[in-house]
Design a protein around this motif. Sequence first.
Motif, PDB file in Angstrom:
ATOM      1  N   PRO A 191       1.016  -1.197   0.136  1.00 37.19           N
ATOM      2  CA  PRO A 191       0.078   0.072  -0.005  1.00 37.19           C
ATOM      3  C   PRO A 191       1.027   1.381  -0.121  1.00 37.19           C
ATOM      4  N   ILE A 192       2.015   1.382   0.806  1.00 35.27           N
ATOM      5  CA  ILE A 192       2.866   2.496   0.743  1.00 35.27           C
ATOM      6  C   ILE A 192       3.418   2.750  -0.733  1.00 35.27           C
ATOM      7  N   LEU A 193       3.753   1.518  -1.226  1.00 36.27           N
ATOM      8  CA  LEU A 193       4.455   1.847  -2.684  1.00 36.27           C
ATOM      9  C   LEU A 193       3.605   2.288  -3.734  1.00 36.27           C
ATOM     10  N   SER A 194       2.373   1.814  -3.613  1.00 34.16           N
ATOM     11  CA  SER A 194       1.201   2.422  -4.321  1.00 34.16           C
ATOM     12  C   SER A 194       0.766   3.939  -4.268  1.00 34.16           C
ATOM     13  N   TYR A 195       0.810   4.146  -2.921  1.00 31.15           N
ATOM     14  CA  TYR A 195       0.267   5.530  -2.527  1.00 31.15           C
ATOM     15  C   TYR A 195       1.505   6.341  -2.644  1.00 31.15           C
ATOM     16  N   LEU A 196       2.659   6.069  -2.623  1.00 34.47           N
ATOM     17  CA  LEU A 196       4.054   7.135  -3.180  1.00 34.47           C
ATOM     18  C   LEU A 196       4.051   7.340  -4.571  1.00 34.47           C
ATOM     19  N   LYS A 197       3.610   6.054  -5.428  1.00 35.67           N
ATOM     20  CA  LYS A 197       3.735   6.222  -6.787  1.00 35.67           C
ATOM     21  C   LYS A 197       2.616   7.228  -7.407  1.00 35.67           C
ATOM     22  N   GLN A 198       1.347   7.031  -6.641  1.00 30.80           N
ATOM     23  CA  GLN A 198       0.328   7.900  -7.049  1.00 30.80           C
ATOM     24  C   GLN A 198       0.536   9.078  -6.548  1.00 30.80           C
ATOM     25  N   GLU A 199       1.497   9.617  -5.510  1.00 33.42           N
ATOM     26  CA  GLU A 199       1.857  10.965  -5.228  1.00 33.42           C
ATOM     27  C   GLU A 199       2.906  11.503  -6.198  1.00 33.42           C
ATOM     28  N   GLY A 200       3.387  10.784  -6.849  1.00 29.31           N
ATOM     29  CA  GLY A 200       4.414  11.127  -8.066  1.00 29.31           C
ATOM     30  C   GLY A 200       5.805  10.962  -7.588  1.00 29.31           C
ATOM     31  N   PHE A 201       6.283  10.323  -6.663  1.00 32.86           N
ATOM     32  CA  PHE A 201       7.420   9.817  -6.194  1.00 32.86           C
ATOM     33  C   PHE A 201       8.287   8.600  -7.004  1.00 32.86           C
ATOM     34  N   SER A 202       9.531   8.483  -7.299  1.00 31.27           N
ATOM     35  CA  SER A 202      10.021   7.673  -7.766  1.00 31.27           C
ATOM     36  C   SER A 202      10.445   6.694  -6.673  1.00 31.27           C
ATOM     37  N   VAL A 203      10.075   5.306  -6.757  1.00 30.57           N
ATOM     38  CA  VAL A 203      10.000   4.233  -5.605  1.00 30.57           C
ATOM     39  C   VAL A 203      10.696   3.076  -6.275  1.00 30.57           C
ATOM     40  N   VAL A 208      20.245  -4.922  -0.478  1.00 35.29           N
ATOM     41  CA  VAL A 208      21.649  -4.468   0.617  1.00 35.29           C
ATOM     42  C   VAL A 208      22.379  -5.732   0.898  1.00 35.29           C
ATOM     43  N   SER A 209      23.655  -5.292   1.261  1.00 34.31           N
ATOM     44  CA  SER A 209      24.362  -6.369   1.763  1.00 34.31           C
ATOM     45  C   SER A 209      24.349  -6.953   3.138  1.00 34.31           C
ATOM     46  N   TYR A 210      23.590  -6.200   3.918  1.00 31.74           N
ATOM     47  CA  TYR A 210      23.618  -6.270   5.210  1.00 31.74           C
ATOM     48  C   TYR A 210      22.848  -7.602   5.357  1.00 31.74           C
ATOM     49  N   ARG A 211      23.469  -8.573   6.632  1.00 30.88           N
ATOM     50  CA  ARG A 211      22.564 -10.026   6.423  1.00 30.88           C
ATOM     51  C   ARG A 211      22.511 -10.106   8.110  1.00 30.88           C
ATOM     52  N   PHE A 212      21.610 -10.134   8.706  1.00 30.11           N
ATOM     53  CA  PHE A 212      21.292 -10.553  10.030  1.00 30.11           C
ATOM     54  C   PHE A 212      19.928 -11.069  10.360  1.00 30.11           C
ATOM     55  N   GLN A 213      18.827 -10.057  10.525  1.00 24.81           N
ATOM     56  CA  GLN A 213      17.649 -10.599  10.363  1.00 24.81           C
ATOM     57  C   GLN A 213      17.242 -11.388   9.231  1.00 24.81           C
ATOM     58  N   LYS A 214      16.751 -12.609   9.089  1.00 24.43           N
ATOM     59  CA  LYS A 214      16.409 -13.404   7.946  1.00 24.43           C
ATOM     60  C   LYS A 214      15.247 -12.699   7.263  1.00 24.43           C
ATOM     61  N   GLY A 215      15.191 -12.431   6.116  1.00 29.23           N
ATOM     62  CA  GLY A 215      14.176 -11.849   5.172  1.00 29.23           C
ATOM     63  C   GLY A 215      14.494 -10.322   4.985  1.00 29.23           C
ATOM     64  N   ALA A 216      15.423  -9.756   5.938  1.00 28.53           N
ATOM     65  CA  ALA A 216      15.734  -8.371   5.696  1.00 28.53           C
ATOM     66  C   ALA A 216      16.730  -7.978   4.829  1.00 28.53           C
ATOM     67  N   TYR A 217      16.551  -8.182   3.434  1.00 27.61           N
ATOM     68  CA  TYR A 217      17.215  -8.150   2.379  1.00 27.61           C
ATOM     69  C   TYR A 217      17.338  -6.935   1.386  1.00 27.61           C
ATOM     70  N   ASN A 218      16.203  -6.097   1.728  1.00 30.34           N
ATOM     71  CA  ASN A 218      16.140  -4.886   0.966  1.00 30.34           C
ATOM     72  C   ASN A 218      15.950  -3.660   1.640  1.00 30.34           C
ATOM     73  N   MET A 219      16.126  -2.589   0.779  1.00 23.30           N
ATOM     74  CA  MET A 219      15.585  -1.209   1.612  1.00 23.30           C
ATOM     75  C   MET A 219      14.670  -0.760   0.302  1.00 23.30           C
ATOM     76  N   LEU A 220      13.769   0.273   1.063  1.00 24.70           N
ATOM     77  CA  LEU A 220      12.957   1.040   0.040  1.00 24.70           C
ATOM     78  C   LEU A 220      13.831   2.526  -0.218  1.00 24.70           C
ATOM     79  N   VAL A 221      13.836   2.898  -1.442  1.00 24.46           N
ATOM     80  CA  VAL A 221      14.501   4.259  -1.630  1.00 24.46           C
ATOM     81  C   VAL A 221      13.283   5.114  -2.300  1.00 24.46           C
ATOM     82  N   VAL A 222      13.295   6.253  -1.667  1.00 22.94           N
ATOM     83  CA  VAL A 222      12.121   7.022  -2.320  1.00 22.94           C
ATOM     84  C   VAL A 222      12.848   8.491  -2.740  1.00 22.94           C
ATOM     85  N   LYS A 223      12.480   8.909  -3.868  1.00 17.17           N
ATOM     86  CA  LYS A 223      13.012  10.235  -4.391  1.00 17.17           C
ATOM     87  C   LYS A 223      12.146  10.970  -5.035  1.00 17.17           C
ATOM     88  N   ASP A 224      11.965  12.452  -5.040  1.00 20.43           N
ATOM     89  CA  ASP A 224      11.039  13.305  -5.840  1.00 20.43           C
ATOM     90  C   ASP A 224      10.981  12.740  -7.182  1.00 20.43           C
TER      91      ASP A 224
END
Length: 224
Positions: A191-203, A208-224
């Motif tokens: 829902p956040i991805l859809s909302y940000l795209k509707q608001e005109g943001f680049s998403v 990422v290379s960090y590995r500790f919590q299983k499943g936590a392999y990505n980050m969200l990057v948002v730009k105008d």
Amino acid sequence: MELSSIIPWGRNLAEYRKMFSLTDKNLRCNILGCGDGPASFNSELTMRGGKVTSIDPIYQFNVEQIRGRVHDIYDEIIAKMSSDREKYYWDEIESVEALGHMRLETMEIFLNDFEQGKRDDRYNFAQLPTLKFSDSQFDIALCSHYLFLYSQQVNLEEHKKSVIELCRVAQEVRIYPLVTLEGKKSEHLDPILSYLKQEGFSVDIEPVSYRFQKGAYNMLVVKD
């Protein structure tokens, strides 16, 4: 917020670099760290000549109060990590005990810097979704281990308001991780991805290379 409700658990500069794929060029930017808590990121980067402002509710308390809370809650956190150790990778950090020692060292760096950092206006008592900063005041805003991770505690509307506020004060926003405390994809993410795209943001969702919590392999990057 009561001090007794806060669970301080700080991460260091090396971890931030991996969690947010921060390059040397990124580290020369004007950075906002959201939810930094007792991380040593601010202190370490400042000593290297970087420019970073950290915000967190815990900064309303003084150094001795925070130090006391760190030591009061430490055994409880370690016990929880031990019981949940299958949720994490133990390649770079060989044991729960080693993790605990690393976290204590990291938080001690923060504690030793906290009073000077407050005088320098590097540590600000503030909390999303309302920030006092000017529009586009920062080059990059980093949000570590708050949004999406605490999806059960922070509802979708608060996520929307928080991300939009981060986008207001920074030209680029990076959020990590995108999974909940249980290691599952946050129900708020799509829902956040859809909302940000509707608001005109680049998403973008970036690995990422960090590995500790299983499943936590990505980050969200948002730009105008």
